[in-house]
Enzyme design. Structure first.
Site, PDB file in Angstrom:
ATOM      1  N   GLN A  31       0.816  -1.209   0.000  1.00 47.22           N
ATOM      2  CA  GLN A  31       0.000   0.000   0.000  1.00 47.22           C
ATOM      3  C   GLN A  31       0.853   1.264   0.000  1.00 47.22           C
ATOM      4  O   GLN A  31       2.068   1.219   0.197  1.00 47.22           O
ATOM      5  CB  GLN A  31      -0.935   0.003   1.210  1.00 47.22           C
ATOM      6  CG  GLN A  31      -0.205  -0.122   2.547  1.00 47.22           C
ATOM      7  CD  GLN A  31      -1.072  -0.738   3.637  1.00 47.22           C
ATOM      8  OE1 GLN A  31      -2.288  -0.616   3.599  1.00 47.22           O
ATOM      9  NE2 GLN A  31      -0.448  -1.394   4.600  1.00 47.22           N
ATOM     10  N   GLU A  55       0.491  -8.674  11.350  1.00 43.96           N
ATOM     11  CA  GLU A  55       0.231  -7.562  10.420  1.00 43.96           C
ATOM     12  C   GLU A  55       0.868  -7.914   9.081  1.00 43.96           C
ATOM     13  O   GLU A  55       2.018  -8.358   9.038  1.00 43.96           O
ATOM     14  CB  GLU A  55       0.855  -6.290  11.021  1.00 43.96           C
ATOM     15  CG  GLU A  55       1.145  -5.156  10.054  1.00 43.96           C
ATOM     16  CD  GLU A  55      -0.103  -4.543   9.434  1.00 43.96           C
ATOM     17  OE1 GLU A  55      -1.056  -4.237  10.176  1.00 43.96           O
ATOM     18  OE2 GLU A  55      -0.119  -4.382   8.186  1.00 43.96           O
ATOM     19  N   ASP A 112       0.293 -12.987   6.878  1.00 44.53           N
ATOM     20  CA  ASP A 112      -1.137 -12.911   6.588  1.00 44.53           C
ATOM     21  C   ASP A 112      -1.934 -13.354   7.809  1.00 44.53           C
ATOM     22  O   ASP A 112      -1.782 -14.494   8.283  1.00 44.53           O
ATOM     23  CB  ASP A 112      -1.461 -13.806   5.385  1.00 44.53           C
ATOM     24  CG  ASP A 112      -2.947 -13.799   5.069  1.00 44.53           C
ATOM     25  OD1 ASP A 112      -3.445 -12.755   4.614  1.00 44.53           O
ATOM     26  OD2 ASP A 112      -3.626 -14.813   5.325  1.00 44.53           O
ATOM     27  N   ASP A 147      -8.142  -5.478  13.993  1.00 45.39           N
ATOM     28  CA  ASP A 147      -7.947  -4.030  13.820  1.00 45.39           C
ATOM     29  C   ASP A 147      -7.580  -3.805  12.351  1.00 45.39           C
ATOM     30  O   ASP A 147      -6.432  -3.594  12.008  1.00 45.39           O
ATOM     31  CB  ASP A 147      -6.813  -3.584  14.754  1.00 45.39           C
ATOM     32  CG  ASP A 147      -6.540  -2.093  14.643  1.00 45.39           C
ATOM     33  OD1 ASP A 147      -7.324  -1.390  13.991  1.00 45.39           O
ATOM     34  OD2 ASP A 147      -5.517  -1.650  15.208  1.00 45.39           O
ATOM     35  N   SER A 148      -8.613  -3.860  11.521  1.00 43.18           N
ATOM     36  CA  SER A 148      -8.394  -3.853  10.074  1.00 43.18           C
ATOM     37  C   SER A 148      -8.658  -2.480   9.473  1.00 43.18           C
ATOM     38  O   SER A 148      -9.222  -1.605  10.112  1.00 43.18           O
ATOM     39  CB  SER A 148      -9.350  -4.850   9.419  1.00 43.18           C
ATOM     40  OG  SER A 148     -10.670  -4.340   9.484  1.00 43.18           O
ATOM     41  N   THR A 149      -8.273  -2.338   8.221  1.00 45.33           N
ATOM     42  CA  THR A 149      -8.701  -1.195   7.423  1.00 45.33           C
ATOM     43  C   THR A 149     -10.142  -1.435   6.978  1.00 45.33           C
ATOM     44  O   THR A 149     -10.773  -2.421   7.368  1.00 45.33           O
ATOM     45  CB  THR A 149      -7.769  -1.027   6.206  1.00 45.33           C
ATOM     46  OG1 THR A 149      -7.665  -2.287   5.549  1.00 45.33           O
ATOM     47  CG2 THR A 149      -6.374  -0.586   6.647  1.00 45.33           C
ATOM     48  N   HIS A 201      -8.344   3.046  20.017  1.00 43.80           N
ATOM     49  CA  HIS A 201      -7.537   1.950  20.566  1.00 43.80           C
ATOM     50  C   HIS A 201      -8.049   1.471  21.918  1.00 43.80           C
ATOM     51  O   HIS A 201      -8.108   0.272  22.187  1.00 43.80           O
ATOM     52  CB  HIS A 201      -6.059   2.373  20.638  1.00 43.80           C
ATOM     53  CG  HIS A 201      -5.423   2.421  19.282  1.00 43.80           C
ATOM     54  ND1 HIS A 201      -4.654   3.475  18.848  1.00 43.80           N
ATOM     55  CD2 HIS A 201      -5.477   1.557  18.246  1.00 43.80           C
ATOM     56  CE1 HIS A 201      -4.249   3.227  17.603  1.00 43.80           C
ATOM     57  NE2 HIS A 201      -4.739   2.081  17.217  1.00 43.80           N
TER      58      HIS A 201
END
Lengths: 292, 292
Positions: B42, B117, B148, B167-169, B73
């Site tokens: 990204q 991550e 992954d 805790d994803s996009t 958080h």
């Protein structure tokens, strides 16, 4: 402002509100402009938006959208009315869009609800473009008065009201006096025993100084119990807003929970859980405001 | 997009994030750009802002600012950890900024906290520009794995974790699978008895459809208790965000209140009141989600 070229608030096809004190901006994508006038008091604009329904703008600041105003109007009214033991006579200072007035009149025991708004044009424009907020304007218990709210409260007989809702614009210009001790002292006098004052008090994240000064002014005006409630309000700066309650002896945590459970009208945000949630003070607010 | 001229997201001196699905945009005023790279996964940018401290942007979307990330958080981590009866082994999927990892490691009884991550560069960039989020990375209980997350959970031995934090996009591209039943079923298997899964689930006001689909996917994956929590998060669309908890038999209203009262670490938003407040379901959510 940094940068060159047009201001961020001047982007075609969007209404953009700049929040200078937090270096942020919020924008809504527009359909067509529905109304534009300069009244004796301010610049009044109404736009269609692509996703938030109609948008009311006063002097360049977002006042409300059809989609999300329920958050603000419900949270300005219902916690205060369910905190007072038996509210029958309510005054709204400002609130020309009539959204607060409508929420107040959902309570069956209300006998009179006075709205005192400086600018009649705001109300007339809202009657045209936000009829869903003005449905109670013809209620026989409603009294609409287009006058100076501070004068109205100062002239009110002692103990005239059970609850006073101050639904003002930001604390600049005319509205600044609505955030100060002399006005709160007049409210204190105009309220009956157990009377509750509730004022919109800006963003808990951005405007802590203002909230602190409102709370101090309320204490100086003689109020013994002061509580700042928080709730989401996505079209105001930071997306998080507050209302500060001031009252006499009854702790604001001891509101009429049974009455909330059995309320006879529908709400979209407000209920027993969100009322309690609004009372919860985040840690940073306890620290910065000395609140509990 | 309506209008002519430059896109709203292309204003000099500002970072502007467009939320197409709600026809809104949010902008922060910038200082200088601190970092710009394209990793294998990204586009990673870091800016100074005038009022929100440093800003992390991934693929054009605001991930966090120094000023307000504590809201997200704390609320992603502490409600889940105080709901599990005795959390010792925690996994974070995503969360490369390490903010969740740090909040987890504030709990003294945690034995291991794994972060999995995909993009190591996010973590390395945050170690440079958000050191305050990465202070626990050297904790002997922390394990950072740049792999992954779905594969990691699928490969995990049954009952390996007490709590899994996703805790994803946003649910687009790679991250879409993190919002679907097969992944939640793998989480269910990787969790021990009383295990809790918590996922970030977007805006309660804008993304109700997504929240609904997350809840259904969790139920399909075998979770018996599903609860969507809400909290303010001013730099995400609508300024109001959600986390959805999934667990077994223990109702999420019965969290360890005494442990919250006596917690040995400081928080800025989270406490007993805000935890309860986050559990409160606004009326429109009850209606749209069938939640309680």
């Amino acid at each position: 402002m940094t940068g060159h070229g047009p201001a961020i608030s001047d982007h075609p096809g969007w209404f953009t509100e700049l929040c200078e004190e937090s270096g942020s901006a919020f924008a809504l994508q527009l359909g067509k402009k529905l109304h534009d006038e300069t009244s004796s008091f301010q610049h009044i604009e109404v736009y269609q938006t692509t996703h938030f329904g109609n948008l009311l703008v006063l002097d360049g600041f977002i006042m409300l959208t059809a989609r999300d105003n329920f958050l603000y109007h419900e949270m300005m009214v219902h916690p205060a009315l369910f905190t007072h033991p038996n509210p029958q006579r309510v005054l709204v200072v400002g609130g020309g869009d009539c959204g607060c007035l409508q929420e107040i009149l959902r309570h069956p025991k209300i006998q009179t609800a006075h709205l005192v708004e400086l600018d009649e044009r705001v109300t007339r424009v809202c009657e045209s473009f936000f009829p869903e907020l003005c449905a109670a304007n013809q209620d026989s218990r409603a009294g609409l008065h287009f006058k100076d709210g501070i004068q109205w409260v100062t002239d009110a007989a002692p103990g005239s009201y059970d609850v006073i809702v101050v639904d003002s614009t930001d604390p600049v210009g005319q509205a600044a006096r609505l955030f100060q001790a002399p006005f709160y002292a007049a409210c204190h006098a105009a309220l009956g025993q157990d009377g509750i004052l509730v004022v919109q008090s800006e963003s808990p994240l951005i405007h802590t100084d203002l909230i602190q000064s409102v709370r101090k002014a309320m204490a100086d005006a003689g109020f013994g119990q002061i509580t700042t409630l928080t709730f989401p309000q996505c079209t105001y700066p930071s997306g998080w807003w507050s209302a500060t309650l001031a009252g006499g002896a009854i702790p604001h945590t001891e509101f009429r929970e049974d009455a909330v459970r059995t309320k006879v009208f529908a709400t979209r945000y407000y209920n027993l859980g969100t009322h309690r949630g609004a009372l919860a003070q985040p840690e940073f607010m306890k620290e910065e405001l000395g609140s509990k």
